[in-house]
Design a protein around this motif. Structure first.
Motif, PDB file in Angstrom:
ATOM      1  N   GLU A 138       0.833  -1.204   0.000  1.00  0.00           N
ATOM      2  CA  GLU A 138       0.000   0.000   0.000  1.00  0.00           C
ATOM      3  C   GLU A 138       0.869   1.257   0.000  1.00  0.00           C
ATOM      4  OE1 GLU A 138      -3.547   2.074  -0.153  1.00  0.00           O
ATOM      5  OE2 GLU A 138      -3.157  -0.085  -0.340  1.00  0.00           O
ATOM      6  N   ASN A 139       1.963   1.240   0.752  1.00  0.00           N
ATOM      7  CA  ASN A 139       2.868   2.385   0.780  1.00  0.00           C
ATOM      8  C   ASN A 139       3.542   2.592  -0.574  1.00  0.00           C
ATOM      9  OD1 ASN A 139       2.296   2.887   3.476  1.00  0.00           O
ATOM     10  ND2 ASN A 139       4.002   1.634   4.225  1.00  0.00           N
ATOM     11  N   ARG A 140       3.924   1.493  -1.229  1.00  0.00           N
ATOM     12  CA  ARG A 140       4.531   1.613  -2.565  1.00  0.00           C
ATOM     13  C   ARG A 140       3.527   2.175  -3.567  1.00  0.00           C
ATOM     14  NH1 ARG A 140       7.244  -3.399  -1.315  1.00  0.00           N
ATOM     15  NH2 ARG A 140       5.585  -4.572  -2.347  1.00  0.00           N
ATOM     16  N   LYS A 141       2.261   1.741  -3.442  1.00  0.00           N
ATOM     17  CA  LYS A 141       1.225   2.236  -4.353  1.00  0.00           C
ATOM     18  C   LYS A 141       1.012   3.736  -4.173  1.00  0.00           C
ATOM     19  CE  LYS A 141      -3.577   1.445  -5.664  1.00  0.00           C
ATOM     20  NZ  LYS A 141      -4.824   0.661  -5.372  1.00  0.00           N
ATOM     21  N   LYS A 142       0.938   4.169  -2.900  1.00  0.00           N
ATOM     22  CA  LYS A 142       0.760   5.600  -2.639  1.00  0.00           C
ATOM     23  C   LYS A 142       1.964   6.396  -3.111  1.00  0.00           C
ATOM     24  CE  LYS A 142      -2.267   5.053   1.379  1.00  0.00           C
ATOM     25  NZ  LYS A 142      -2.420   5.278   2.842  1.00  0.00           N
ATOM     26  N   LYS A 143       3.145   5.837  -2.964  1.00  0.00           N
ATOM     27  CA  LYS A 143       4.351   6.521  -3.416  1.00  0.00           C
ATOM     28  C   LYS A 143       4.342   6.704  -4.930  1.00  0.00           C
ATOM     29  CE  LYS A 143       9.397   6.273  -3.138  1.00  0.00           C
ATOM     30  NZ  LYS A 143      10.543   5.475  -2.628  1.00  0.00           N
ATOM     31  N   ARG A 144       3.916   5.653  -5.666  1.00  0.00           N
ATOM     32  CA  ARG A 144       3.832   5.772  -7.130  1.00  0.00           C
ATOM     33  C   ARG A 144       2.820   6.839  -7.536  1.00  0.00           C
ATOM     34  NH1 ARG A 144       3.994   0.056  -7.047  1.00  0.00           N
ATOM     35  NH2 ARG A 144       1.729   0.004  -7.356  1.00  0.00           N
ATOM     36  N   GLU A 145       1.685   6.869  -6.831  1.00  0.00           N
ATOM     37  CA  GLU A 145       0.667   7.878  -7.158  1.00  0.00           C
ATOM     38  C   GLU A 145       1.198   9.281  -6.909  1.00  0.00           C
ATOM     39  OE1 GLU A 145      -2.664   6.814  -4.809  1.00  0.00           O
ATOM     40  OE2 GLU A 145      -3.282   5.145  -6.108  1.00  0.00           O
ATOM     41  N   ARG A 146       1.915   9.497  -5.791  1.00  0.00           N
ATOM     42  CA  ARG A 146       2.492  10.816  -5.508  1.00  0.00           C
ATOM     43  C   ARG A 146       3.518  11.194  -6.570  1.00  0.00           C
ATOM     44  NH1 ARG A 146       2.608   8.946  -0.095  1.00  0.00           N
ATOM     45  NH2 ARG A 146       4.839   8.529  -0.310  1.00  0.00           N
ATOM     46  N   GLU A 147       4.345  10.221  -6.974  1.00  0.00           N
ATOM     47  CA  GLU A 147       5.350  10.508  -7.999  1.00  0.00           C
ATOM     48  C   GLU A 147       4.693  10.870  -9.322  1.00  0.00           C
ATOM     49  OE1 GLU A 147       7.734   7.055  -8.108  1.00  0.00           O
ATOM     50  OE2 GLU A 147       8.936   7.585  -6.325  1.00  0.00           O
ATOM     51  N   GLU A 148       3.605  10.168  -9.695  1.00  0.00           N
ATOM     52  CA  GLU A 148       2.911  10.504 -10.936  1.00  0.00           C
ATOM     53  C   GLU A 148       2.288  11.888 -10.863  1.00  0.00           C
ATOM     54  OE1 GLU A 148       0.123   7.398 -11.476  1.00  0.00           O
ATOM     55  OE2 GLU A 148       1.621   5.887 -12.063  1.00  0.00           O
ATOM     56  N   THR A 149       1.726  12.257  -9.713  1.00  0.00           N
ATOM     57  CA  THR A 149       1.139  13.591  -9.545  1.00  0.00           C
ATOM     58  C   THR A 149       2.212  14.665  -9.629  1.00  0.00           C
ATOM     59  OG1 THR A 149      -0.571  12.659  -8.115  1.00  0.00           O
ATOM     60  CG2 THR A 149      -0.244  15.042  -8.028  1.00  0.00           C
ATOM     61  N   ASP A 150       3.355  14.415  -9.005  1.00  0.00           N
ATOM     62  CA  ASP A 150       4.450  15.381  -9.064  1.00  0.00           C
ATOM     63  C   ASP A 150       4.971  15.540 -10.489  1.00  0.00           C
ATOM     64  OD1 ASP A 150       4.207  15.667  -6.352  1.00  0.00           O
ATOM     65  OD2 ASP A 150       5.837  14.265  -5.869  1.00  0.00           O
ATOM     66  N   ASP A 151       5.005  14.457 -11.260  1.00  0.00           N
ATOM     67  CA  ASP A 151       5.457  14.537 -12.654  1.00  0.00           C
ATOM     68  C   ASP A 151       4.506  15.391 -13.481  1.00  0.00           C
ATOM     69  OD1 ASP A 151       7.615  12.986 -12.072  1.00  0.00           O
ATOM     70  OD2 ASP A 151       6.707  11.099 -12.752  1.00  0.00           O
ATOM     71  N   ASP A 152       3.187  15.214 -13.281  1.00  0.00           N
ATOM     72  CA  ASP A 152       2.205  16.012 -14.036  1.00  0.00           C
ATOM     73  C   ASP A 152       2.332  17.495 -13.690  1.00  0.00           C
ATOM     74  OD1 ASP A 152       1.307  13.702 -15.178  1.00  0.00           O
ATOM     75  OD2 ASP A 152      -0.363  13.435 -13.770  1.00  0.00           O
ATOM     76  N   THR A 153       2.524  17.778 -12.400  1.00  0.00           N
ATOM     77  CA  THR A 153       2.657  19.179 -11.983  1.00  0.00           C
ATOM     78  C   THR A 153       3.919  19.799 -12.563  1.00  0.00           C
ATOM     79  OG1 THR A 153       1.546  18.629  -9.893  1.00  0.00           O
ATOM     80  CG2 THR A 153       2.774  20.698  -9.988  1.00  0.00           C
TER      81      THR A 153
END
Length: 242
Positions: free
Chosen positions: A192-207
């Motif tokens: 679950e922590n890895r999944k949340k980390k990937r989602e944060r990284e994808e959001t940061d990339d879009d921003t």
């Protein structure tokens, strides 16, 4: 008939050999004398004879060990040999309501169980005292029905048995299952922590991509708006002169 001289010579030879033998013996230490005497004894009393093979003696304890069954079946009771009669006589002396557990290797999930003896029944061990072999706790006891899986007489067997333990030993009894559950929860938490980390990284990339977008495109849009205003003004002037 032997002459006197030959007899005397034989006596002197025997005495000389005896003295020589005693001299040899006195020159040896205790251990060497022991080995010499033992060698002469074996050689004189049957060193040439073949030793008879001694068959292994099977004691009552060996018979019980080979024929004992944790739970006897009808086939076992139908065997009326003296070995099985001995085993059944011992089996009938056991008290097969509560078990005694050996939890020496509880961390590997290996718990040994056996029935109680008369002495343990009289002392209350396994019923009013914790059923762990190495525990004498009398408070906070609880009864558990355990699925006992064991290997006996070349077969895998299972049986439901009762075991009374204190709270501390109950954790030992369930240690492997609790450990597996804990490891599973930790594994799910990591995923679950890895999944949340990937989602944060994808959001940061879009921003970051939005901030890095080229400014030339904005200028070209502004130029298009200016061109539209010019066209509208020209149409306005044409309408005034018509």
């Amino acid at each position: 008939m032997a002459s006197f001289g030959s007899i005397r010579s034989a006596i002197f030879d025997r005495e000389e050999k005896k003295q020589q033998y005693q001299a040899d013996i006195l020159g040896l230490n205790a251990y060497d004398r022991h080995k010499k005497f033992l060698k002469e004894y074996v050689g004189f009393y049957g060193g040439e004879k073949q030793k008879q093979e001694q068959l292994p003696i099977k004691t009552d304890q060996d018979t019980l060990r080979d024929g004992y069954r944790f739970i006897r079946s009808e086939e076992d009771d139908m065997d009326h040999s003296w070995e099985q009669r001995l085993v059944k006589r011992y089996y009938d002396k056991l008290f097969k309501e509560y078990c005694i557990a050996d939890m020496s290797h509880y961390k590997t999930g290996k718990v040994g169980l056996r029935w109680r003896t008369e002495k343990e029944v009289i002392s209350g061990k396994g019923q009013f005292v914790c059923g762990n072999k190495h525990c004498d706790e009398k408070e906070g006891l609880a009864s558990y029905e355990v699925n006992f899986a064991y290997f006996e007489a070349g077969e895998n067997k299972q049986a439901l048995v009762k075991l009374v333990t204190c709270e501390r030993c109950a954790k030992k009894l369930l240690y492997k299952k609790l450990k597996e559950k804990e490891n599973k929860e930790k594994r799910l938490e990591k995923e679950e922590n890895r999944k949340k980390k990937r989602e944060r990284e994808e959001t940061d990339d879009d921003t970051r991509k939005d901030h890095e977008r080229p400014k030339g495109k904005r200028a070209s849009k502004a130029d298009d708006d200016d061109d539209d205003d010019v066209d509208n003004f020209d149409r306005y002037l044409q309408g005034m002169f018509l």
